[in-house]
Enzyme design. Structure first.
Site, PDB file in Angstrom:
ATOM      1  N   ALA A  43       0.821  -1.225   0.000  1.00 20.19           N
ATOM      2  CA  ALA A  43       0.000   0.000   0.000  1.00 20.19           C
ATOM      3  C   ALA A  43       0.845   1.261   0.000  1.00 20.19           C
ATOM      4  O   ALA A  43       0.319   2.359   0.146  1.00 20.19           O
ATOM      5  CB  ALA A  43      -0.930  -0.013   1.207  1.00 20.19           C
ATOM      6  N   ASN A  75      -2.236  -7.166  -3.164  1.00 20.75           N
ATOM      7  CA  ASN A  75      -1.851  -6.231  -4.229  1.00 20.75           C
ATOM      8  C   ASN A  75      -0.351  -6.227  -4.516  1.00 20.75           C
ATOM      9  O   ASN A  75       0.056  -5.936  -5.646  1.00 20.75           O
ATOM     10  CB  ASN A  75      -2.320  -4.820  -3.831  1.00 20.75           C
ATOM     11  CG  ASN A  75      -1.668  -3.748  -4.677  1.00 20.75           C
ATOM     12  OD1 ASN A  75      -2.064  -3.532  -5.833  1.00 20.75           O
ATOM     13  ND2 ASN A  75      -0.642  -3.093  -4.148  1.00 20.75           N
ATOM     14  N   TYR A  91       6.320 -12.930 -14.993  1.00 25.26           N
ATOM     15  CA  TYR A  91       5.200 -12.110 -14.495  1.00 25.26           C
ATOM     16  C   TYR A  91       3.857 -12.672 -14.986  1.00 25.26           C
ATOM     17  O   TYR A  91       2.906 -12.808 -14.209  1.00 25.26           O
ATOM     18  CB  TYR A  91       5.403 -10.672 -14.988  1.00 25.26           C
ATOM     19  CG  TYR A  91       4.408  -9.659 -14.485  1.00 25.26           C
ATOM     20  CD1 TYR A  91       4.488  -9.160 -13.189  1.00 25.26           C
ATOM     21  CD2 TYR A  91       3.401  -9.181 -15.318  1.00 25.26           C
ATOM     22  CE1 TYR A  91       3.581  -8.216 -12.727  1.00 25.26           C
ATOM     23  CE2 TYR A  91       2.498  -8.225 -14.877  1.00 25.26           C
ATOM     24  CZ  TYR A  91       2.593  -7.747 -13.573  1.00 25.26           C
ATOM     25  OH  TYR A  91       1.694  -6.806 -13.127  1.00 25.26           O
ATOM     26  N   LYS A 143       0.735 -14.106 -12.701  1.00 28.08           N
ATOM     27  CA  LYS A 143      -0.599 -13.488 -12.726  1.00 28.08           C
ATOM     28  C   LYS A 143      -1.668 -14.451 -13.260  1.00 28.08           C
ATOM     29  O   LYS A 143      -2.834 -14.370 -12.875  1.00 28.08           O
ATOM     30  CB  LYS A 143      -0.562 -12.206 -13.563  1.00 28.08           C
ATOM     31  CG  LYS A 143       0.328 -11.113 -12.973  1.00 28.08           C
ATOM     32  CD  LYS A 143      -0.191 -10.638 -11.628  1.00 28.08           C
ATOM     33  CE  LYS A 143       0.632  -9.505 -11.054  1.00 28.08           C
ATOM     34  NZ  LYS A 143       0.119  -9.060  -9.741  1.00 28.08           N
TER      35      LYS A 143
HETATM   36  P1  NAP Z   1       4.251  -0.367  -7.677  1.00 26.49           P
HETATM   37  O1  NAP Z   1       3.912   1.055  -7.861  1.00 26.49           O
HETATM   38  O2  NAP Z   1       5.560  -0.877  -8.172  1.00 26.49           O
HETATM   39  O3  NAP Z   1       4.091  -0.745  -6.127  1.00 26.49           O
HETATM   40  C1  NAP Z   1       4.339  -2.043  -5.691  1.00 26.49           C
HETATM   41  C2  NAP Z   1       3.948  -2.201  -4.256  1.00 26.49           C
HETATM   42  O4  NAP Z   1       4.240  -3.550  -3.863  1.00 26.49           O
HETATM   43  C3  NAP Z   1       4.728  -1.295  -3.313  1.00 26.49           C
HETATM   44  O5  NAP Z   1       3.891  -0.886  -2.262  1.00 26.49           O
HETATM   45  C4  NAP Z   1       5.817  -2.215  -2.779  1.00 26.49           C
HETATM   46  O6  NAP Z   1       6.272  -1.887  -1.476  1.00 26.49           O
HETATM   47  C5  NAP Z   1       5.073  -3.537  -2.723  1.00 26.49           C
HETATM   48  N1  NAP Z   1       5.985  -4.669  -2.726  1.00 26.49           N
HETATM   49  C6  NAP Z   1       6.927  -4.990  -3.632  1.00 26.49           C
HETATM   50  N2  NAP Z   1       7.556  -6.125  -3.260  1.00 26.49           N
HETATM   51  C7  NAP Z   1       6.989  -6.516  -2.099  1.00 26.49           C
HETATM   52  C8  NAP Z   1       7.214  -7.600  -1.209  1.00 26.49           C
HETATM   53  N3  NAP Z   1       8.150  -8.528  -1.426  1.00 26.49           N
HETATM   54  N4  NAP Z   1       6.449  -7.685  -0.094  1.00 26.49           N
HETATM   55  C9  NAP Z   1       5.519  -6.741   0.163  1.00 26.49           C
HETATM   56  N5  NAP Z   1       5.262  -5.698  -0.630  1.00 26.49           N
HETATM   57  C10 NAP Z   1       5.997  -5.584  -1.742  1.00 26.49           C
HETATM   58  O7  NAP Z   1       3.165  -1.325  -8.367  1.00 26.49           O
HETATM   59  P2  NAP Z   1       1.701  -1.009  -8.945  1.00 26.49           P
HETATM   60  O8  NAP Z   1       1.836  -0.607 -10.353  1.00 26.49           O
HETATM   61  O9  NAP Z   1       0.929  -0.151  -8.003  1.00 26.49           O
HETATM   62  O10 NAP Z   1       1.100  -2.480  -8.948  1.00 26.49           O
HETATM   63  C11 NAP Z   1       0.358  -3.016  -7.877  1.00 26.49           C
HETATM   64  C12 NAP Z   1      -0.181  -4.380  -8.285  1.00 26.49           C
HETATM   65  O11 NAP Z   1      -0.953  -4.250  -9.481  1.00 26.49           O
HETATM   66  C13 NAP Z   1       0.914  -5.395  -8.608  1.00 26.49           C
HETATM   67  O12 NAP Z   1       0.508  -6.683  -8.194  1.00 26.49           O
HETATM   68  C14 NAP Z   1       0.999  -5.340 -10.109  1.00 26.49           C
HETATM   69  O13 NAP Z   1       1.503  -6.529 -10.655  1.00 26.49           O
HETATM   70  C15 NAP Z   1      -0.447  -5.121 -10.477  1.00 26.49           C
HETATM   71  N6  NAP Z   1      -0.658  -4.503 -11.785  1.00 26.49           N
HETATM   72  C16 NAP Z   1      -0.155  -3.274 -12.082  1.00 26.49           C
HETATM   73  C17 NAP Z   1      -0.393  -2.741 -13.340  1.00 26.49           C
HETATM   74  C18 NAP Z   1       0.098  -1.399 -13.740  1.00 26.49           C
HETATM   75  O14 NAP Z   1      -0.116  -1.038 -14.890  1.00 26.49           O
HETATM   76  N7  NAP Z   1       0.709  -0.620 -12.869  1.00 26.49           N
HETATM   77  C19 NAP Z   1      -1.119  -3.464 -14.278  1.00 26.49           C
HETATM   78  C20 NAP Z   1      -1.600  -4.708 -13.946  1.00 26.49           C
HETATM   79  C21 NAP Z   1      -1.368  -5.216 -12.697  1.00 26.49           C
HETATM   80  P3  NAP Z   1       7.588  -0.953  -1.239  1.00 26.49           P
HETATM   81  O15 NAP Z   1       7.296   0.333  -1.936  1.00 26.49           O
HETATM   82  O16 NAP Z   1       7.700  -0.818   0.235  1.00 26.49           O
HETATM   83  O17 NAP Z   1       8.734  -1.707  -1.846  1.00 26.49           O
END
Ligand code: NAP
Length: 259
Positions: free
Chosen positions: A26, A104, A169, A173
């Site tokens: 988050a 998430n 990835y 997913k």
């Molecule tokens: P993001 O901005 O890179 O943020 C990732 C989050 O996950 C951060 O809060 C991070 O925490 C946390 N995280 C990473 N590794 C972790 C671990 N080992 N344990 C606990 N927390 C961890 O990603 P986002 O784009 O918001 O994506 C969030 C989710 O949506 C992901 O599952 C991603 O695959 C999915 N998603 C994203 C997109 C997109 O277009 N952005 C599209 C489809 C799906 P820290 O900051 O503390 O490291």
């Protein structure tokens, strides 16, 4: 004979009042917006972070400034089972229960399969798929005991359509879909629903890390001709929390890119 279904009275202003939610990852992007949306709807939200305490503090500040609801941050690496166990124990000790889990947290380590290392494969599977196992395992008994739970995992369009350089990835997913449907079957009669949201390309740091020309090319293919907003993913999560008769489903939030 006509059967009349009673329409439940819900508080239209704070429909999640009294609910305790965990949102993993988050501190940024989609997870941060989900945490804010849940708090705005009255939930007590525990947001987790892995390596970004300053960033999750900002999320807590926004929620506090809005006077939206209770927010508490806990560090937990979802790929480590001891961390997710500690997380669940702390939430129950502090807030008495766990009603909602939003899986998430996610990472990418992109490379074409020929060049992908076993470490890159393992890292993504460990966080994106085993992380969901760990977090869900840590909360499921609480939900079963109280006969109520909402488990929502954030998948991706990449798990539906595949993507160049993302075999790790995409596999993680796609795996969430089988997990979601199977657990939904196991818990459907126990008041627990298990669903997923499949975002398309959303404007977060994860997407900003993509090469500009790749991103422009993707946006040109999106029927809505733009990236999605993290808050638009949160809208689908809010729906799934309140949808009592929906389980084992995946909702796409992708501007029409994959239908
Ligand atoms: P993001 O901005 O890179 O943020 C990732 C989050 O996950 C951060 O809060 C991070 O925490 C946390 N995280 C990473 N590794 C972790 C671990 N080992 N344990 C606990 N927390 C961890 O990603 P986002 O784009 O918001 O994506 C969030 C989710 O949506 C992901 O599952 C991603 O695959 C999915 N998603 C994203 C997109 C997109 O277009 N952005 C599209 C489809 C799906 P820290 O900051 O503390 O490291």
């Amino acid at each position: 004979m006509t059967t009349v279904f009673e329409v439940e009275k819900v508080n239209p202003l704070k429909p999640l009042e009294g609910k305790v939610a965990i949102v993993t990852g988050a501190s940024r992007g989609i997870g941060a917006e989900i945490a804010k949306a849940l708090a705005r709807n009255g939930a007590t939200v525990v947001g987790t972070y892995n390596s970004n305490p300053a960033s999750i503090e900002e999320v807590g500040k926004v929620i506090a400034e809005e006077g939206a609801g209770t927010f508490h941050a806990i560090q937990a690496d979802v790929s480590v089972a001891e961390d997710t166990e500690r997380l669940a124990t702390e939430v129950v000790e502090k807030f008495g229960k766990i009603d909602i889990l939003i899986n998430n947290a996610g990472i990418t380590k992109d490379r074409t399969f020929r060049k992908m290392t076993k470490e890159e494969w393992d890292a993504v599977i460990n966080v994106n798929l085993s992380g969901i196992f760990n977090a869900t395992k840590a909360v499921i008994n609480h939900m079963l005991e109280q006969q109520y739970g909402r488990i929502i995992s954030i998948r991706s369009i990449v798990g539906q359509a595949g993507a160049f350089g993302q075999t790790n990835y995409a596999a993680s997913k796609a795996g969430i879909l089988g997990f979601t449907k199977s657990l939904a079957l196991e818990t459907a009669s126990k008041g627990i629903t298990v669903n997923a949201v499949c975002p398309g390309y959303i404007g977060t740091e994860m997407v900003a890390a993509m090469p500009e020309e790749v991103l422009q090319n993707i946006v040109s293919q999106v029927p809505m001709k733009r990236l999605g907003k993290p808050s638009e993913v949160a809208q689908a999560v809010l729906y799934l929390i309140q949808a009592d008769f929906v389980t084992g489903q995946a909702i796409s939030v992708n501007g029409g890119l994959y239908m």
